[in-house]
Design a protein around this motif. Structure first.
Motif, PDB file in Angstrom:
ATOM      1  N   ARG A  73      57.058  39.361  88.715  1.00 47.49           N
ATOM      2  CA  ARG A  73      56.762  38.702  89.977  1.00 47.49           C
ATOM      3  C   ARG A  73      55.683  37.656  89.731  1.00 47.49           C
ATOM      4  O   ARG A  73      54.740  37.876  88.971  1.00 47.49           O
ATOM      5  N   ILE A  74      55.802  36.567  90.404  1.00 49.38           N
ATOM      6  CA  ILE A  74      54.859  35.476  90.199  1.00 49.38           C
ATOM      7  C   ILE A  74      53.508  35.770  90.809  1.00 49.38           C
ATOM      8  O   ILE A  74      52.473  35.451  90.239  1.00 49.38           O
ATOM      9  N   ASN A  75      53.518  36.371  91.978  1.00 47.78           N
ATOM     10  CA  ASN A  75      52.260  36.479  92.704  1.00 47.78           C
ATOM     11  C   ASN A  75      51.397  37.663  92.297  1.00 47.78           C
ATOM     12  O   ASN A  75      51.070  38.534  93.094  1.00 47.78           O
ATOM     13  N   ARG A  76      51.048  37.637  91.040  1.00 47.00           N
ATOM     14  CA  ARG A  76      50.040  38.552  90.529  1.00 47.00           C
ATOM     15  C   ARG A  76      49.118  37.717  89.672  1.00 47.00           C
ATOM     16  O   ARG A  76      49.579  36.820  88.963  1.00 47.00           O
ATOM     17  N   SER A  80      50.585  34.725  87.262  1.00 48.84           N
ATOM     18  CA  SER A  80      50.505  33.338  87.705  1.00 48.84           C
ATOM     19  C   SER A  80      49.640  32.512  86.756  1.00 48.84           C
ATOM     20  O   SER A  80      49.907  31.339  86.524  1.00 48.84           O
ATOM     21  N   ILE A  99      61.416  28.934  86.331  1.00 48.67           N
ATOM     22  CA  ILE A  99      60.967  30.315  86.444  1.00 48.67           C
ATOM     23  C   ILE A  99      61.994  31.190  87.139  1.00 48.67           C
ATOM     24  O   ILE A  99      62.748  30.727  87.987  1.00 48.67           O
ATOM     25  N   SER A 100      61.999  32.466  86.776  1.00 51.09           N
ATOM     26  CA  SER A 100      62.846  33.413  87.492  1.00 51.09           C
ATOM     27  C   SER A 100      62.198  34.790  87.499  1.00 51.09           C
ATOM     28  O   SER A 100      61.689  35.259  86.493  1.00 51.09           O
ATOM     29  N   GLN A 101      62.196  35.390  88.654  1.00 52.93           N
ATOM     30  CA  GLN A 101      61.561  36.695  88.822  1.00 52.93           C
ATOM     31  C   GLN A 101      62.596  37.820  88.751  1.00 52.93           C
ATOM     32  O   GLN A 101      63.684  37.696  89.286  1.00 52.93           O
TER      33      GLN A 101
ATOM     34  N   SER B  80      50.997  31.126  94.608  1.00 52.77           N
ATOM     35  CA  SER B  80      51.938  31.934  93.832  1.00 52.77           C
ATOM     36  C   SER B  80      52.877  32.711  94.757  1.00 52.77           C
ATOM     37  O   SER B  80      54.047  32.907  94.440  1.00 52.77           O
ATOM     38  N   SER B  81      52.383  33.096  95.910  1.00 54.09           N
ATOM     39  CA  SER B  81      53.269  33.773  96.859  1.00 54.09           C
ATOM     40  C   SER B  81      54.265  32.791  97.458  1.00 54.09           C
ATOM     41  O   SER B  81      55.427  33.117  97.692  1.00 54.09           O
ATOM     42  N   ILE B  83      55.501  30.184  95.965  1.00 51.29           N
ATOM     43  CA  ILE B  83      56.520  29.965  94.935  1.00 51.29           C
ATOM     44  C   ILE B  83      57.455  31.159  94.857  1.00 51.29           C
ATOM     45  O   ILE B  83      58.670  31.009  94.729  1.00 51.29           O
ATOM     46  N   SER B  84      56.876  32.334  94.957  1.00 53.29           N
ATOM     47  CA  SER B  84      57.695  33.542  94.902  1.00 53.29           C
ATOM     48  C   SER B  84      58.766  33.508  95.988  1.00 53.29           C
ATOM     49  O   SER B  84      59.929  33.826  95.741  1.00 53.29           O
ATOM     50  N   GLU B  87      61.406  30.848  95.052  1.00 50.16           N
ATOM     51  CA  GLU B  87      62.245  31.267  93.929  1.00 50.16           C
ATOM     52  C   GLU B  87      63.270  32.298  94.357  1.00 50.16           C
ATOM     53  O   GLU B  87      64.456  32.190  94.031  1.00 50.16           O
TER      54      GLU B  87
END
Lengths: 346, 346
Positions: A73-76, A80, A99-101, B80-81, B83-84, B87
DNA sequence: TTGTACGCGTTATCAC
DNA sequence: GTGATAACGCGTACAA
C-alpha cells in the motif's frame, strides 16, 4: 474546437526537405549528422511544435524507459518514502514510474505483475505482499530479461537483485539496547514469520536475549499479522495483566509500539520506568508520541534510490544470472525517551 | 540463457491457420467472430503463451490507458492516500498510473508535464506545486484532448475538472469551534496565500471571527511557506511571548499544529486550557500527540477515487469545454483533547 | 553526411 | 464470419 494534430518527423521531413531518418537522427544528436543540419532541424522541430511520440519509440525499441513498482500500500510512511526515492532517481534518468498496490493480497500481486510485464517495464522494484510465498509470477520478467529488484520484504529463494537492511542485526541491537537499560523481561511484537524482515528481527531478538543469558518466554512473544495498533493495544493489555509482566518491549514496527505506549499510559504503567519500549521504522509518530519512541531507522528513500539505480545500471548482457546481487544498508538505534531507564536526557 | 521471444498474433495466426485480424478480434471478444473459433483461438493463445503488447496497441489507438499523477511529494500522508485512491480506481478499470513529483518546484512541474504529455497519458491528476501561479503547461493536454483533473491545490482560472474540499467552510468551522469553546484571542497559521487552500481557510477564519464580533489581530496571523514543524515551533514561541498571548490556535495543517502543542508544553502552557489548538488534515500524528489534536478531516482516498473517475468517465466528445466541472467534498471537525476547554471527555 | 525501405505488434477499414 | 491491407510514429540496416 478539435484537437491539435500531432507533428511527426515525417511532417518535419516534408517541411524542410530532409528525410525522416535524418530528422530522427538529428533529434537525438547522432554523430553522423552535421552540426548545422542538426541545429536547423531542431529549430524547425521547435517551431512546428514537434513532440516525440515515446510510445512509438518504445515499441520500436521494445523498451519503455519505465520502472514498475509493486508494493502493498502506498499510504504508509516507509513505502511512500521508498517510492519517493525511486521516482526521484528514475526521473533524473529520464525514466517514468508506474505503481501498483497489492493491498497485501497475493492474487493482486500476481495480476499486477502480469500487467506490468505486458506494459514492457524496463525494470521492476518489488516489496512483497504479506501473503506471498510463491514467486513464480516474477519468472516472466526474468524470461524477458527484465531486471527485478526486491526491496525490504524479499523472497528467500529467488535469484535477483535485493536491497535490504540487516534486520537480524537491527533486531539484535534493539533488544540489546533494552537489556543495557536494565530490562529483565523483554516482550516482542513480531510480524508474520513468513516474511524475512520479521523473522530476522525476531531472531535478532532471541539471540540478544540468549547472549545476555536471559530466558526466552514464549508468553512474551506475539506474532501479529499486520502489526496494527489494534493488535498492539490488545497484546499490551494482555502483557500488562500477566502475573509477571514484562519491563521491556521490542516491537517490529512503530505503529504497534506507539499503541503499546498509549495502552501503558492508560493503565498507569510508567514508560519507560516500568515498561521500556523500542519500535522499528522511525515513522513520524515516533518523535511525536509522549514519551517519544525509541526506534530503529529504516532508510526508505535511500533504499528507493539504490533500487532504481540497480535497474538503471543493469547490464542486460551480463552473464552470471545465477549470482544474486544483494545490498545491505545500515540501520541505527535511535534512543528517545521511551527506553531511557538509566541514562538521562542527552 | 537468452530471453524467450515474444509470441505475437502473427505467430498464433500461422500456427492455427487464421488471419492475424481474426486472432486480434477473437482475443477481445469481437461479436463477429464465432464462439467456437474465439474459444479455439484463446486456447491456442494460452498454450503458446501469447502476451498482448500493450505498447503496440497504445500506439495504434494513440491512447495508453494510463493516468498521470503530478504531485509535490509522495511521502506525505494526504498525498500518499490520494494516490492510493487514484491507483485503486484506475487499476480496477484496467488503467496504469504514472507518478511524478515536483518537490514543490515550478520548473519540475513544467518538465514533468511535458514528459507525461509525451507519454500520451489518457488523463492527468494534478495537485499543484507551491510555486505554481502560471498554468500554461497544462494547455498542451487540453490541446490533445486529454482531461486534466486538479485536486486539492487547484488553479483559480483554468477550465477543467476540479476536486476539492470546501476550504472556506472548513476554516470557518474550525475557528467557530474554538470560539464556541470560549477562545477570545485566536491565532492562525496560514500557508502561502497564493494557494487556494490556504487562502480559503484563512478567509473562513477571518469571517468566523467577524461573525462572532471578534477583532482580527494581524499579530496573531502567520503566513508560512511550508507549514513545517520548524516554522510552527518558532511562531508558537513568538506567540507565547506576546504581552497578550492567544488562547486559541487554528493551524492550516497538522504538522504545524502538533509542533505548537509540543512547544506549548515545553513552555508549561497548558493545552487546551491556556491554548486550545485545532489543526487540519487528520494526519496519523493527530491522534497520537498528547493531548490529541482536534482537526479537520481531509478525505484523501475519496478525492483520489473521484479524480480517477472523472478521467475514466470523461467523454472526449463532450461539448461545453468551457464549463468547469467542480466537485466539492465535505469535511468534518474532529474534536479531540487539544481544543476541549469546556466540554469534558465524551 | 544523408536517404531508402522495412519492421516493431496491433487494430480499423474494407473487402469477400 | 473471416481475411488482406494499411496505417500508428519511430529507428536502423543498408545504400548512396
Amino acid at each position: 474546437m478539435s484537437h491539435k494534430k500531432k507533428v511527426t518527423i515525417y511532417d518535419l521531413a516534408e517541411k524542410i526537405n530532409y528525410s525522416p531518418s535524418t530528422i530522427s537522427r538529428a533529434l537525438k544528436d547522432h554523430k553522423s549528422i552535421s552540426k548545422k543540419t542538426t541545429k536547423l532541424i531542431k529549430k524547425a522541430a521547435q517551431e512546428m511544435g514537434y513532440r516525440p511520440n515515446s510510445l512509438a519509440a518504445s515499441l520500436r525499441n521494445s523498451k519503455s524507459n519505465t520502472i514498475g513498482i509493486m508494493i502493498s500500500r502506498i499510504n504508509r510512511p516507509f513505502i511512500s518514502s521508498l517510492i519517493s526515492g525511486i521516482e526521484e532517481t528514475a526521473r533524473l534518468a529520464g525514466y517514468n514510474v508506474i505503481i501498483s498496490q497489492s493491498n497485501d493480497l497475493f492474487d493482486n500481486e500476481v495480476s499486477n505483475a502480469k500487467v506490468l510485464c505486458d506494459s514492457q517495464v524496463s525494470g521492476l522494484v518489488v516489496s512483497l505482499s504479506m501473503e506471498t510465498t510463491n514467486y513464480d509470477h516474477f519468472r516472466q520478467f526474468e524470461e524477458m530479461g527484465v531486471p527485478v529488484v526486491f526491496v525490504d520484504r524479499v523472497p528467500d529463494q529467488f535469484n535477483s537483485y535485493r536491497v535490504v537492511i540487516d534486520n537480524y542485526r537491527a533486531g539484535y541491537d534493539a533488544t540489546k539496547h533494552l537489556i543495557d537499560e536494565g530490562c529483565k523481561r523483554i516482550a516482542h511484537f513480531a510480524g508474520s514469520q513468513k516474511m524475512n524482515v520479521y523473522r530476522d528481527r525476531k531472531n535478532g531478538y532471541l539471540d540478544a536475549l540468549r547472549d545476555a543469558g536471559m530466558e526466552v518466554d514464549e508468553k512474551l512473544i506475539y506474532e501479529f499479522y499486520t502489526l496494527s495498533s489494534e493488535e498492539g493495544e490488545k497484546a499490551t493489555q494482555e502483557l500488562l495483566s500477566l502475573p509477571d509482566p514484562p519491563d521491556g518491549l521490542f516491537s517490529s514496527n512503530d505503529t504497534a509500539a506507539v499503541s503499546a505506549i498509549l495502552c501503558a499510559k492508560k493503565n498507569n504503567v510508567k514508560v519507560p520506568e516500568e515498561l521500556a519500549v523500542i519500535g522499528f521504522n522511525d515513522d513520524p509518530v515516533a518523535s511525536i508520541v509522549d514519551p517519544s519512541l525509541s526506534t530503529i531507522t529504516h532508510p526508505a528513500i535511500k533504499m528507493g534510490e539504490i533500487s532504481a539505480k540497480r535497474i538503471l545500471e543493469h547490464d542486460p548482457d551480463s552473464l552470471d544470472k545465477d549470482v544474486a546481487e544483494i545490498t545491505i544498508l545500515n540501520t541505527d538505534v535511535i534512543i528517545r525517551d521511551s527506553s531511557r531507564k538509566k541514562s538521562k536526557q542527552n
